[in-house]
Design an enzyme around this catalytic site. Structure first.
Site, PDB file in Angstrom:
ATOM      1  N   LYS A 189       0.908  -1.152   0.000  1.00 15.67           N
ATOM      2  CA  LYS A 189       0.000   0.000   0.000  1.00 15.67           C
ATOM      3  C   LYS A 189       0.941   1.194   0.000  1.00 15.67           C
ATOM      4  O   LYS A 189       1.522   1.554   1.008  1.00 15.67           O
ATOM      5  CB  LYS A 189      -0.873  -0.038   1.255  1.00 15.67           C
ATOM      6  CG  LYS A 189      -2.233   0.629   1.127  1.00 15.67           C
ATOM      7  CD  LYS A 189      -2.181   2.118   0.907  1.00 15.67           C
ATOM      8  CE  LYS A 189      -1.899   2.869   2.194  1.00 15.67           C
ATOM      9  NZ  LYS A 189      -1.616   4.299   1.974  1.00 15.67           N
ATOM     10  N   GLY A 246       5.056   3.823  10.752  1.00 12.15           N
ATOM     11  CA  GLY A 246       4.367   5.110  10.770  1.00 12.15           C
ATOM     12  C   GLY A 246       3.947   5.515  12.165  1.00 12.15           C
ATOM     13  O   GLY A 246       4.607   5.157  13.146  1.00 12.15           O
ATOM     14  N   SER A 247       2.823   6.205  12.232  1.00  8.12           N
ATOM     15  CA  SER A 247       2.373   6.775  13.507  1.00  8.12           C
ATOM     16  C   SER A 247       1.724   5.733  14.410  1.00  8.12           C
ATOM     17  O   SER A 247       1.288   4.672  13.953  1.00  8.12           O
ATOM     18  CB  SER A 247       1.361   7.884  13.244  1.00  8.12           C
ATOM     19  OG  SER A 247       0.167   7.304  12.720  1.00  8.12           O
ATOM     20  N   GLY A 250      -1.955   5.342  13.306  1.00  7.59           N
ATOM     21  CA  GLY A 250      -2.137   4.509  12.120  1.00  7.59           C
ATOM     22  C   GLY A 250      -1.861   3.039  12.403  1.00  7.59           C
ATOM     23  O   GLY A 250      -2.638   2.161  12.020  1.00  7.59           O
ATOM     24  N   GLY A 251      -0.772   2.773  13.113  1.00  2.81           N
ATOM     25  CA  GLY A 251      -0.403   1.391  13.414  1.00  2.81           C
ATOM     26  C   GLY A 251      -1.435   0.714  14.298  1.00  2.81           C
ATOM     27  O   GLY A 251      -1.818  -0.434  14.073  1.00  2.81           O
ATOM     28  N   GLU A 270       5.934  -0.619  13.299  1.00  2.00           N
ATOM     29  CA  GLU A 270       6.972   0.141  13.988  1.00  2.00           C
ATOM     30  C   GLU A 270       6.428   1.557  14.036  1.00  2.00           C
ATOM     31  O   GLU A 270       6.126   2.143  13.001  1.00  2.00           O
ATOM     32  CB  GLU A 270       8.275   0.029  13.197  1.00  2.00           C
ATOM     33  CG  GLU A 270       9.479   0.592  13.922  1.00  2.00           C
ATOM     34  CD  GLU A 270       9.910   1.910  13.319  1.00  2.00           C
ATOM     35  OE1 GLU A 270       9.556   2.954  13.904  1.00  2.00           O
ATOM     36  OE2 GLU A 270      10.599   1.891  12.287  1.00  2.00           O
ATOM     37  N   CYS A 307      12.529   7.953  13.270  1.00  2.00           N
ATOM     38  CA  CYS A 307      11.860   7.230  14.363  1.00  2.00           C
ATOM     39  C   CYS A 307      12.737   7.249  15.608  1.00  2.00           C
ATOM     40  O   CYS A 307      12.257   7.056  16.723  1.00  2.00           O
ATOM     41  CB  CYS A 307      11.589   5.778  14.017  1.00  2.00           C
ATOM     42  SG  CYS A 307      11.618   5.358  12.285  1.00  2.00           S
ATOM     43  N   GLU A 398       5.044  11.853  21.350  1.00  2.00           N
ATOM     44  CA  GLU A 398       6.044  12.214  20.356  1.00  2.00           C
ATOM     45  C   GLU A 398       5.645  13.507  19.629  1.00  2.00           C
ATOM     46  O   GLU A 398       4.485  13.702  19.275  1.00  2.00           O
ATOM     47  CB  GLU A 398       6.158  11.065  19.332  1.00  2.00           C
ATOM     48  CG  GLU A 398       7.221  11.301  18.275  1.00  2.00           C
ATOM     49  CD  GLU A 398       7.303  10.149  17.266  1.00  2.00           C
ATOM     50  OE1 GLU A 398       6.375   9.317  17.221  1.00  2.00           O
ATOM     51  OE2 GLU A 398       8.296  10.085  16.527  1.00  2.00           O
TER      52      GLU A 398
END
Lengths: 533, 533
Positions: A189, A246-247, A250-251, A270, A307, A398
Site C-alpha cells: 500500500k 508510521g504513527s 495509524g499502526g 513500527e 523514528c 512524540e
C-alpha cells in the site's frame, strides 16, 4: 535534476500489469517548491485490490516452493533494477520529500544493501533453522517418530510504506525484502506522499520479477490517498500478515482491524518513540559542551523526522546541566532549519509543538522562529521538571520533528521514577562516564524494560543494518517487541515453524533431506552440524 | 489410592504465601464417582490478584538477571518437588479427572521431562541467540558501532491451565516451564476442574523457589471457577504476555481482551483442531483394514480428549473405503467407553455430537450407546459427502471427545476443495503408499497451508517433546502460527530481542561479553563461533 527519461503514469501494479481503474485520483506534493507534482495517481479500486490479493494468494502456492538461489536472484535483480532507474529515482524522491539528493542516494544505497543482505541470507539457506530429530523405533513405551522442522512463509503480506523513508522502509524496503526473502508475496500500500517514488520502485520490482521468472502476483503496488485501500487489504481473508511503519494512531488502527478479523493475523507496526537520552552527572561535568554540540545535530538530523530522534533528554539538576542546556540552545539556533516532508507533516509538527510548549509547566529554552521558509521546521527545545513530566501524559507524546524536551529531575530517585513511567521506546541512551555508570544499575534495569536497543555514549539516530540490530521495542514503539524491523532477523516476522513427521525423504524440502545438499548448519538430534544424516 | 499425607487447603499461592481472602468458593468433581471432592477452594480476590501481579512485577527486576545455572537449578527443583508429592499427586489427579493412574504417571513423567529439558537449555545458554557485530571505527561515511544482541525475558506471564492436561499443560506445564526458563515470573490461573492438582503442583513450585532462593513472587497460583479472575489478570498493566490451552471460545476471548488493552500484549493460545486425516486410495486398498484398527484406537484415545484427536477422515469414494468404514465401525464398537474429565465436558460432547449428527446430510455409521456409565462418552463416527462438508460450516467445528466425521469425496478435485476450505489445524495426516503420494502434490501443498505439523502414515495423537516438534498452527488451532507450544523452541513466545550499542564490556550480560566464559555458540560478525572476541 533534469532530463526525466521515465514517465510516471500514476497507475497501480496488479502483479506486473499496470492498472488504473479507480476514479479517485491524487497528486504528490513538492514541499520545497510548495506545489503539486504533475503526475495524477489513480487510487486502487476495490476490484483491483481483490485482484492483487487473489494473484498473491495463487502466486504463494508456487513462490513458497522456489529455492533460496532463485529467491536471491530475484532480490538481487530488484536491487539492480532500482539502480537502473538512475537519476529519475533520485529526482522523483527529492521532488516528493523535500529531502536533499545526498539523503536520497544514501537511502537508495541502504535499500539496495538490505535487498542484497536478504539475498545472501536465503542463498545460504540456514535461516530456515532446520531442526531434525531422527526416529528411535525401539523406544519404550512408544517408538519415537522422525521429526523435521523448518521455517516456512506465512502467506501474502501487506506492506504499508513509511512517510519518512520512501525507499528503505517503503516499496522495496526492509518489510518487503524480508517478506519476499521468506517466500511471501507482497502487496504494497504505497505511501501517498511519495507515490511517484513508489511507482518507480514498483516498476523495478516488476521488471525483476519478470526477468527472474517469478510467479505473477508475487508483488503488487496499490495507490491510495485515504485509509480505505489499507483497511480493505488488512481485512482481506487471503492476507496473512501486515507490516507497517508510521504513527501510533495509524499502526494501532491496523492492529485493531487485524485483531477483529474472523482469522486474526499478525501486524508488525513500527510506530512512535521519543527515544529517551539520560545524561549522567559526571559526563555532564566533563563532556557537557561536546555532548550539547552532538545533540544539537542529532535533534535536527533529517529535520527530526527519524523514528529514533532524541525527543527526551533526562538529567539531574546541577550547574553543569545548566551549562549543557545553554550550549545546546545556542548550538541549536546555529543550525539552519530544513524542509519537512509535506505540509501535513509540518502542520502536525506545529500543532504538536504548540500543544507541548503551551502546557503551563513547560519552559521553552530555544526555538528557531525567524523567517522560516514555507514547510521548513523551526527546531525547539523545552524544559520541565521530573515531577511535572510524570504528572502530565501530554508531555510523553512524540512531537515528530526537531523538538526535544529536557526533563530536569531533582535527584536520582526522581530520574528513576521518570524512566519507570515512560512508555515503550525503540531506543534508550545513556551518556555517562565509565565509573559513574555502576551507580545506576537500577536505572539501567528500568530503562532496559522500556526499550529495544540501549546505547552508551552515542546518539539514537542511525540504525545499522546488521544481525545484531534490534529496531523495535515494547508498545507503542512497536506492536510486538518480540520482533525487529531491521536486520536479517526481521524475516522472522513472516515465517512460521512447520514440522514433518515420518515424511519420506524424497518428498522433504531440500533443507530437511538426509543429504543436506545445501551444506547448511542444522540441529540434528540436538547437535549443530553441516553433516548429512 | 488411599493414605493422603498432604492435606489440600483450597488456598491460593500469592508468591510463596498461602492466601484465601476471597468469599467465592468451589469444589472439584470426581467424574468416576459422580460426586464432589471434599476440598473447598477459595477464588482469588481482586486484591489477591493485584498482589500476585505486583509481586511478579518486582520479582522480574531480580529474576531477569539470574543466570542460566540458577534458573536451571530452580526448574530441576520443581521437577524434584513434583516427584516428592508422590501418590498424593497421582490420587488427586485421578480424583479430579476420571483418568487412570497410568495416564497420570505418564503425564507426570512428561511434565518432569519438560522441566528438565528447559533446565538443560538455559544451563547451556546458547538459547539467547547471542549475536555480535564488532565496531568498525574507520568505516566511511560513518563509523560502525559495536552492537550485541540477545533474547531477554518479556516480563510477567499469565498461564491458563488446560482442562485436559492437568500436569503437562497446566500449573508447571510447558507454558510455565518455558516462561520461567526465559526469566519471566509466572502467575497461573489454575483450571477449576483440577484445582487440587494445581494446588499440589503450586506447593512444589513454591518449595522449589524457596529452596533455590528465587525472588518472592516469581510464581503465584490463583484459583477461580468463573472467568473474572482471568479477565482481571489479562487486563492488568503489569502483565506482559499470556499463555492459554483450551477452547477456541476461551482463547479468542482472551486474545480480544489483550488486543483491546492500552498496551496490547501477546497471547499464545493453543485452541481447537479437528486434525484432518487423508486416506489415499492405494493405502486404503492395501492396508485399509489395518488402518481402520489403528484409527479406532486413535479416535478413542484418552476418551478423545486430545487437541490432536483425529476428528476428520477424508477420502475418495471407492469400495475399499466402504470396507475401511465397515471395519472402523466394528472396531470402534469393540472398544469399551471411558470416562470424560467432567460432567460439563461430557455435556458439551453430547451437545456437539448431537448438533453434528442431527444435520440432515450426516449419516451416523456407528455409535456406542448401550448402558453408558455416568460421565462416560459413547464414541461415534459419521459420514458426509465432500460437497456437503464444504457447504455446511457446522460440520467443520470440533466435537471434543471420541467423534470422527468421514468425508467421502467424489474425486481428487473435491478432496482438494475440502482441504482448501478447512480452517487452521494443529496437524494434518496423510495415509498413503510411497508411489501414490507423488500424484497429490497440490493436495499436500494445500494441506501444508492449514497445519503446523504434517504426518505421514501415522496418527496425530501423540506429541513428542523435542526441538523439531511444532505444536501450534494457523488460526484457530493457535492464535499465532509463528510459535509452538511444545518443545524448547516454545521459549520464544516469552522473550524479545534486545540490543546493546557500544556498551562497556564489564556491564554486558555474560552471554555478550568478549570473554564468552559460558563457551556458547554466538554469531560474531556473521560467523557462528564459540570463541572469545
Amino acid at each position: 535534476m533534469i532530463s526525466k527519461t521515465i514517465t510516471l503514469t500514476g497507475h497501480n501494479y496488479i502483479g506486473t500489469t499496470p492498472s488504473a481503474k479507480g476514479s479517485t485520483t491524487f497528486q504528490t506534493f513538492n514541499p520545497q517548491t510548495n506545489s503539486n507534482n504533475p503526475t495524477v495517481f489513480h487510487e486502487a479500486s476495490s476490484e483491483e485490490i481483490n485482484r492483487a490479493v487473489a494473484l498473491a494468494s495463487s502466486a504463494f502456492e508456487q513462490f513458497k516452493t522456489i529455492d533460496g538461489a532463485r529467491k536471491a536472484a530475484f532480490l538481487r535483480a530488484i536491487a539492480e533494477e532500482i539502480m537502473n532507474l538512475g537519476d529519475d529515482l533520485i529526482d522523483t524522491y527529492c521532488s516528493e520529500t523535500g529531502l536533499p539528493e545526498g539523503r536520497a542516494k544514501g537511502e537508495r544505497g541502504r535499500t539496495v544493501f538490505q535487498l542484497q543482505s536478504f539475498a545472501d541470507l536465503v542463498a545460504e539457506g540456514a535461516w530456515v533453522e532446520a531442526t531434525i530429530d531422527t526416529a528411535i523405533p525401539d523406544r519404550t513405551p512408544a517408538p519415537k517418530p522422525d521429526l523435521r522442522r523448518m521455517n516456512v512463509p506465512i502467506g501474502p503480506v501487506v506492506v504499508f510504506g513509511a512517510s519518512n523513508f520512501p525507499l528503505a522502509y517503503s516499496t522495496a524496503g526492509g518489510d518487503t525484502a524480508a517478506a519476499l526473502a521468506a517466500g511471501c508475496p507482497v502487496i504494497v500500500k504505497s505511501h501517498p506522499m511519495h507515490a511517484g517514488t513508489g511507482e518507480l520502485v514498483a516498476s523495478a520490482i516488476s521488471k525483476a520479477a519478470q526477468r527472474t521468472e517469478m510467479p505473477e502476483g508475487v508483488f503488487s503496488n496499490l495507490n491510495s490517498s485515504g485509509i480505505e485501500v489499507g483497511q480493505q487489504l488488512v481485512q482481506h481473508a487471503q492476507v496473512k500478515a501486515v507490516g507497517f511503519t508510521g504513527s501510533i494512531k495509524g499502526g494501532r488502527a491496523l492492529l485493531d482491524l487485524a485483531a477483529k478479523r474472523p482469522e486474526p493475523i499478525p501486524v508488525f507496526a513500527e510506530m512512535g518513540s521519543i527515544n529517551p537520552v539520560i545524561l549522567l552527572p559526571d559526563a555532564l561535568k566533563t563532556r557537557g559542551i561536546e555532548l550539547a554540540k552532538t545533540y544539537a545535530n542529532s535533534i535536527t538530523l533529517g529535520t527530526g523526522q527519524f523514528c529514533t530522534n532524541p525527543g527526551l533528554l533526562l538529567a539531574i539538576e546541577d550547574p553543569s546541566l545548566d551549562a549543557f542546556i545553554n550550549t545546546l540552545a545556542s548550538e541549536l539556533l546555529e543550525i539552519a532549519p530544513s524542509c519537512m516532508l509535506h505540509p501535513n507533516i509540518k502542520k502536525a509538527y506545529d500543532t504538536n509543538k504548540e500543544r507541548l510548549t503551551s502546557q503551563s509547566e513547560v519552559t521553552v529554552i530555544a526555538e528557531y522562529t525567524e523567517s522560516l521558509q514555507t514547510n521548513y521546521a523551526g527546531q525547539v527545545i523545552s524544559k520541565v521538571t521530573g515531577s511535572q513530566f510524570i504528572a502530565n501524559p501530554t508531555l510523553h507524546h512524540e512531537v515528530f520533528g526537531p523538538s526535544s524536551l529536557i526533563v530536569v529531575c531533582k535527584d536520582k530517585q526522581e530520574l528513576e521514577s521518570v524512566v519507570a513511567n515512560l512508555e515503550g521506546q525503540l531506543t534508550g541512551t545513556i551518556l555517562g562516564n565509565n565509573l559513574e555508570i555502576n551507580e545506576y544499575n537500577y536505572l539501567l534495569s528500568l530503562l532496559s524494560n522500556k526499550v529495544g536497543r540501549i546505547i552508551f555514549n552515542g546518539v539514537p539516530t542511525g540504525v545499522e543494518v546488521c544481525p545484531s540490530m534490534v529496531h523495535g521495542g515494547p508498545y507503542p514503539s512497536s506492536t510486538d517487541a518480540r520482533f525487529s524491523a531491521v536486520g536479517t532477523s526481521s524475516i522472522k516476522r513472516w515465517v512460521r515453524p512447520f514440522s514433518y513427521q515420518n515424511w519420506p525423504n524424497e518428498l522433504l524440502p531440500i533443507e530437511l533431506k538426509n543429504e543436506n545438499s545445501l551444506g547448511i548448519l542444522r540441529l540434528v538430534n540436538n547437535v549443530l552440524t553441516n553433516d548429512h544424516i
